[in-house]
Every structure is written in C-alpha cells, then in structure tokens.
Write a protein that holds these residues in place. Structure first.
Motif, PDB file in Angstrom:
ATOM      1  N   THR A 128       0.813  -1.221   0.000  1.00 11.05           N
ATOM      2  CA  THR A 128       0.000   0.000   0.000  1.00 11.05           C
ATOM      3  C   THR A 128       0.848   1.273   0.000  1.00 11.05           C
ATOM      4  O   THR A 128       0.356   2.345   0.341  1.00 11.05           O
ATOM      5  CB  THR A 128      -0.923   0.015   1.236  1.00 11.05           C
ATOM      6  N   SER A 129       2.080   1.165  -0.401  1.00 14.05           N
ATOM      7  CA  SER A 129       2.982   2.318  -0.373  1.00 14.05           C
ATOM      8  C   SER A 129       2.646   3.326  -1.473  1.00 14.05           C
ATOM      9  O   SER A 129       2.029   2.987  -2.491  1.00 14.05           O
ATOM     10  CB  SER A 129       4.428   1.857  -0.538  1.00 14.05           C
ATOM     11  N   ARG A 130       3.083   4.574  -1.267  1.00  8.02           N
ATOM     12  CA  ARG A 130       2.922   5.598  -2.302  1.00  8.02           C
ATOM     13  C   ARG A 130       3.718   5.225  -3.550  1.00  8.02           C
ATOM     14  O   ARG A 130       3.340   5.570  -4.669  1.00  8.02           O
ATOM     15  CB  ARG A 130       3.418   6.947  -1.779  1.00  8.02           C
ATOM     16  N   GLY A 131       4.823   4.518  -3.332  1.00  7.49           N
ATOM     17  CA  GLY A 131       5.641   4.095  -4.466  1.00  7.49           C
ATOM     18  C   GLY A 131       4.874   3.238  -5.442  1.00  7.49           C
ATOM     19  O   GLY A 131       5.068   3.335  -6.661  1.00  7.49           O
ATOM     20  N   ARG A 132       4.007   2.382  -4.919  1.00  6.11           N
ATOM     21  CA  ARG A 132       3.206   1.523  -5.793  1.00  6.11           C
ATOM     22  C   ARG A 132       2.294   2.365  -6.681  1.00  6.11           C
ATOM     23  O   ARG A 132       2.152   2.107  -7.885  1.00  6.11           O
ATOM     24  CB  ARG A 132       2.393   0.543  -4.940  1.00  6.11           C
ATOM     25  N   PRO A 182      11.844  -0.299 -11.639  1.00  2.00           N
ATOM     26  CA  PRO A 182      11.781  -0.201 -13.104  1.00  2.00           C
ATOM     27  C   PRO A 182      10.993  -1.349 -13.739  1.00  2.00           C
ATOM     28  O   PRO A 182      10.251  -1.133 -14.707  1.00  2.00           O
ATOM     29  CB  PRO A 182      13.267  -0.251 -13.521  1.00  2.00           C
ATOM     30  N   ALA A 183      11.131  -2.553 -13.191  1.00  2.00           N
ATOM     31  CA  ALA A 183      10.388  -3.686 -13.748  1.00  2.00           C
ATOM     32  C   ALA A 183       8.895  -3.557 -13.480  1.00  2.00           C
ATOM     33  O   ALA A 183       8.071  -3.980 -14.304  1.00  2.00           O
ATOM     34  CB  ALA A 183      10.916  -4.994 -13.166  1.00  2.00           C
ATOM     35  N   SER A 184       8.505  -2.968 -12.347  1.00  2.00           N
ATOM     36  CA  SER A 184       7.085  -2.776 -12.059  1.00  2.00           C
ATOM     37  C   SER A 184       6.458  -1.809 -13.052  1.00  2.00           C
ATOM     38  O   SER A 184       5.365  -2.061 -13.590  1.00  2.00           O
ATOM     39  CB  SER A 184       6.897  -2.242 -10.631  1.00  2.00           C
ATOM     40  N   VAL A 185       7.157  -0.688 -13.323  1.00  2.12           N
ATOM     41  CA  VAL A 185       6.653   0.278 -14.310  1.00  2.12           C
ATOM     42  C   VAL A 185       6.573  -0.381 -15.687  1.00  2.12           C
ATOM     43  O   VAL A 185       5.584  -0.225 -16.416  1.00  2.12           O
ATOM     44  CB  VAL A 185       7.558   1.527 -14.354  1.00  2.12           C
ATOM     45  N   THR A 186       7.591  -1.125 -16.046  1.00  2.00           N
ATOM     46  CA  THR A 186       7.631  -1.808 -17.342  1.00  2.00           C
ATOM     47  C   THR A 186       6.513  -2.828 -17.454  1.00  2.00           C
ATOM     48  O   THR A 186       5.838  -2.928 -18.490  1.00  2.00           O
ATOM     49  CB  THR A 186       8.996  -2.498 -17.528  1.00  2.00           C
ATOM     50  N   ARG A 187       6.310  -3.569 -16.385  1.00  5.41           N
ATOM     51  CA  ARG A 187       5.262  -4.606 -16.390  1.00  5.41           C
ATOM     52  C   ARG A 187       3.878  -4.000 -16.598  1.00  5.41           C
ATOM     53  O   ARG A 187       3.090  -4.492 -17.420  1.00  5.41           O
ATOM     54  CB  ARG A 187       5.309  -5.363 -15.061  1.00  5.41           C
ATOM     55  N   TYR A 188       3.556  -2.934 -15.839  1.00  5.62           N
ATOM     56  CA  TYR A 188       2.246  -2.299 -16.008  1.00  5.62           C
ATOM     57  C   TYR A 188       2.072  -1.749 -17.414  1.00  5.62           C
ATOM     58  O   TYR A 188       1.011  -1.895 -18.034  1.00  5.62           O
ATOM     59  CB  TYR A 188       2.073  -1.167 -14.984  1.00  5.62           C
ATOM     60  N   ALA A 189       3.127  -1.113 -17.943  1.00  7.68           N
ATOM     61  CA  ALA A 189       3.044  -0.573 -19.301  1.00  7.68           C
ATOM     62  C   ALA A 189       2.842  -1.690 -20.318  1.00  7.68           C
ATOM     63  O   ALA A 189       2.094  -1.532 -21.292  1.00  7.68           O
ATOM     64  CB  ALA A 189       4.311   0.223 -19.629  1.00  7.68           C
ATOM     65  N   ALA A 190       3.488  -2.835 -20.094  1.00 10.06           N
ATOM     66  CA  ALA A 190       3.332  -3.978 -21.004  1.00 10.06           C
ATOM     67  C   ALA A 190       1.913  -4.521 -20.966  1.00 10.06           C
ATOM     68  O   ALA A 190       1.375  -4.962 -22.005  1.00 10.06           O
ATOM     69  CB  ALA A 190       4.327  -5.075 -20.630  1.00 10.06           C
ATOM     70  N   LEU A 191       1.294  -4.498 -19.789  1.00  9.82           N
ATOM     71  CA  LEU A 191      -0.089  -4.954 -19.678  1.00  9.82           C
ATOM     72  C   LEU A 191      -1.048  -3.999 -20.395  1.00  9.82           C
ATOM     73  O   LEU A 191      -2.120  -4.402 -20.843  1.00  9.82           O
ATOM     74  CB  LEU A 191      -0.494  -5.078 -18.208  1.00  9.82           C
ATOM     75  N   ILE A 192      -0.643  -2.732 -20.511  1.00 10.62           N
ATOM     76  CA  ILE A 192      -1.480  -1.756 -21.212  1.00 10.62           C
ATOM     77  C   ILE A 192      -1.329  -1.888 -22.720  1.00 10.62           C
ATOM     78  O   ILE A 192      -2.319  -2.034 -23.455  1.00 10.62           O
ATOM     79  CB  ILE A 192      -1.118  -0.317 -20.776  1.00 10.62           C
TER      80      ILE A 192
END
Length: 409
Positions: free
Chosen positions: A99-103, A132-142
């Motif tokens: 639940t962090s702001r980072g997420r 960086p992998a979290s941002v990449t993963r979400y963008a890939a799902l989009i």
C-alpha cells in the motif's frame, strides 16, 4: 534493427557504469534504443561513455503531483487507445499487498510510459527487477508489448517473493549477473529456463591495461612511502566500510598506509566521523563521486584495492561489483569478502584474497599481510588481470544479450 525501450531508475548515473557500457555495446550491435528514466539525474558529472551513447532519453514524471496535467493527459490517451482491464486488475491486486505511495507512483508512471511510447518500439527491457520492472510490467499490460529484465542485487534480495515470481511468469526472459542470483531466481520461476546467467564483464577498450611502475619494495615500513590502498563504492551499509575502518584501526602502528575512497553515499559523513573517532582520519582521502577517467587513474596509482561487502538486515547485498573488475584490469591486487558473486571472480590465493564478511579481525590480518608483502600483491594483481581477460570480457555477455533480444537459442 530492433527498437527497444530500456527502462532505468535514473540516467545517467556515475555508479552504474556497467549499464552505460551495456547500452553503448548494444547500440554498436545495431539496436535502436530509447532510454526511459524514472528519475532525473542527480550526479553533477558524467563518464565519457555517456557522451558516446546516442539514445534519446524519455524522463517520466518523478512525482505524479509535480506533473498532474501530463499524467491526466496520459490517462485520457490510454483509455481511448487500450483496454485497461488487465492492468487495473493487477494494480489493485498489488496495492492490496503493497500500500505504499511508491506503488501508486509506479502505476502512474506506467500510464505515461504507455501513452508516450515512441513509435515502433518492439520490446521493453528494464534494468532492475524492482521499481523499473514494475513500471515496465504495467506498461506492457497496457500496450501488450513483450518485456524482459536484467536483475542485479538489491532489486532481487529486498523484493517480496510474490512480486519476483509474478514478474518472472510474465516477462520473456531475465538476465542476472551472479550464480547465486541465478540459482535463487530460477527457484522462484515457473519456467527456470527464462533465467539466464549473464556476466556484465568489462570493456577492455575503455579499461586498457597500462604497465605500472613496480612497487614490490613498498612494504609499509616507511611513513614517507606508505602502501596506497583504494576503495571505490557508494557509502552505503552493504559496502562494509565500517568494517574496513575498524580493520584499518587494528593495524600495527608501525605499518604505514594511505586509503583513498571514491564514491558518494548516504552514510559518508558517518564514516568520516567513525574514522576521526578511531584516530585514522589523517590517513584517509575521501574524494566523493568521481568520473571514470579519474577513477581509472586512481587505480593505476594504487597498490591494493579493498572492498568489505556484506549482507545487511533487509537482505541487501552486492552482486559482483564492477569496481573489482575495474581494479583487476589495472593489475591491482584485490582484497574482498566471500559473498554473492565475488568468489566467481576471485579465487582466493590465486588471483586475489577473500575473507569472511563481517569478520574485522580476519580482514585486518589479510590487510597486514598484503601491506607487508609487495611481491604477493604484484603476483595476485598480475594473475587477476590475466583471468579477468579470459573470463569477463564484456563481449561475451553482449553476445548472450543479442541472442536473447533476437530470440535465438
């Protein structure tokens, strides 16, 4: 020419020469790279290799509230162009566990990345398996692009297993730089064959070996000609500089040495105070972060490289520090600790010396031995340089990455 979006936490960074080295090597192999940075640079200087990199850089909003209109515009763009069902479902699931702001920031940055993705990008590639992998993963799902990742140290050992396992399921392939990392990540992956051991290696055109003036006769007996010790690394707990200072303080008073430390870091002032409290600060030169040419010259003027890496409370640790390879490239004898990937580089007693981490007495004993024995330092330094060239040429790792990007078995 394959077009790749390479996602980094920050660019350029003085402490991440191995990434810059890889970027330029991939460009020379014909890859068209766009760099995507989650943060703006904070270092006041760069290395020469950064000037050679041709890639454009897309800086995402470092904090969403600083660029609200840009984030809002990205939201409208992706809603019109893509289905967000998968990414929103994944984000909510992740947010329940973190639940962090980072997420939230990572999700917002991914929306901007998906909206502003340069035309023609065929694959996304992240350096570091955490943010960086979290941002990449979400963008890939989009935008439904394939993605891959390179994992190193902190991003592996301080991340939750569920986070690593889910990313390993979705990405195409992952490279990592030590056998210990490789074994651990394979144990978390549904398909262990996705995880590849790829050493960063060193570009010997940038770290050319220069014959140094022999100092085998320097044995610490003369205050006018002390043994020159160097350590390059960020002043952070996992580098073990507190242990190194304690070990230096234990050395006999008639053994003369001088330490040069190069690197910035969050605990630098604390270490400087520790050195003063121990009464050894007059023998230490704290140079802060320096560009690569300055560091290279410092290696060449030194007799012994020391790095006392250790595993800290949150699990963070070094992988295979490039600074050890850099020092070996100049035939500098290396003394280090036996954690993570370091024993993959240094065979203790043959091309360097290893001691137990967190063992100040053992470190002090090894220091005293090497300070007194110039012939041993020279022999280990020469053998370190020879083995480095045989096993850790950057071309070997770039060959592997080229095959992975081109889906060649």
């Amino acid at each position: 020419m394959k077009k790749i979006a390479l996602v980094l936490k920050g660019y350029p960074r003085l402490s991440e020469t191995f990434i810059a080295q890889e970027i330029r090597a991939l460009e020379l192999r014909g890859f068209d790279i766009t760099l995507v940075s989650l943060r703006h640079p904070t270092d006041t200087s760069t290395h020469p290799i950064h000037q050679q990199i041709e890639a454009d850089v897309l800086y995402l909003p470092e904090y969403l509230h600083v660029e609200p209109l840009r984030v809002l515009k990205a939201c409208f763009h992706v809603v019109k162009r893509y289905s967000l069902t998968k990414v929103v479902k994944q984000f909510i699931q992740d947010l329940k566990r973190d639940t962090s702001r980072g997420r939230v920031r990572r999700f917002g940055q991914s929306l901007v990345l998906a909206a502003e993705m340069p035309e023609g990008i065929e694959q996304m590639y992240a350096h570091f398996l955490h943010t960086p992998a979290s941002v990449t993963r979400y963008a890939a799902l989009i935008n439904d692009l394939p993605w891959s990742c390179s994992a190193h140290a902190k991003d592996i050992w301080t991340s939750e297993k569920w986070d690593l396992a889910e990313k390993l399921t979705e990405l195409q392939w992952l490279s990592t730089c030590t056998a210990a990392n490789h074994e651990y990540l394979q144990s978390l992956a549904e398909d262990p064959s996705k995880v590849h051991l790829v050493y960063h290696g060193l570009d010997f055109t940038r770290f050319q070996h220069v014959n140094r003036v022999s100092r085998v006769d320097v044995n610490g007996r003369s205050a006018d000609n002390p043994v020159k010790i160097i350590s390059v690394g960020r002043a952070v707990p996992k580098k073990g500089y507190d242990d190194l200072l304690n070990a230096l303080a234990q050395l006999p008073k008639d053994l003369h040495w001088h330490l040069t430390h190069i690197g910035g870091g969050e605990i630098l002032k604390r270490l400087q105070k520790q050195a003063a409290d121990l009464g050894i600060d007059k023998y230490i030169d704290w140079q802060g972060a320096q560009p690569q040419l300055t560091v290279l010259e410092a290696y060449r003027e030194s007799d012994l490289f020391v790095l006392a890496s250790k595993i800290v409370a949150d699990g963070d640790r070094d992988g295979l520090p490039n600074v050890l390879m850099e020092a070996q490239s100049q035939s500098v004898c290396c003394l280090a600790t036996d954690i993570s990937g370091i024993p993959e580089l240094i065979d203790s007693g043959k091309n360097g010396i290893l001691v137990e981490s967190n063992n100040v007495e053992q470190l002090a004993s090894a220091l005293a031995d090497l300070l007194r024995d110039g012939e041993k330092r020279e022999r280990l330094g020469v053998e370190g340089q020879k083995q480095l060239h045989r096993r850790f040429d950057v071309k070997i790792g770039i060959d592997q990455l080229e095959k992975l990007f081109n889906n060649i078995d």
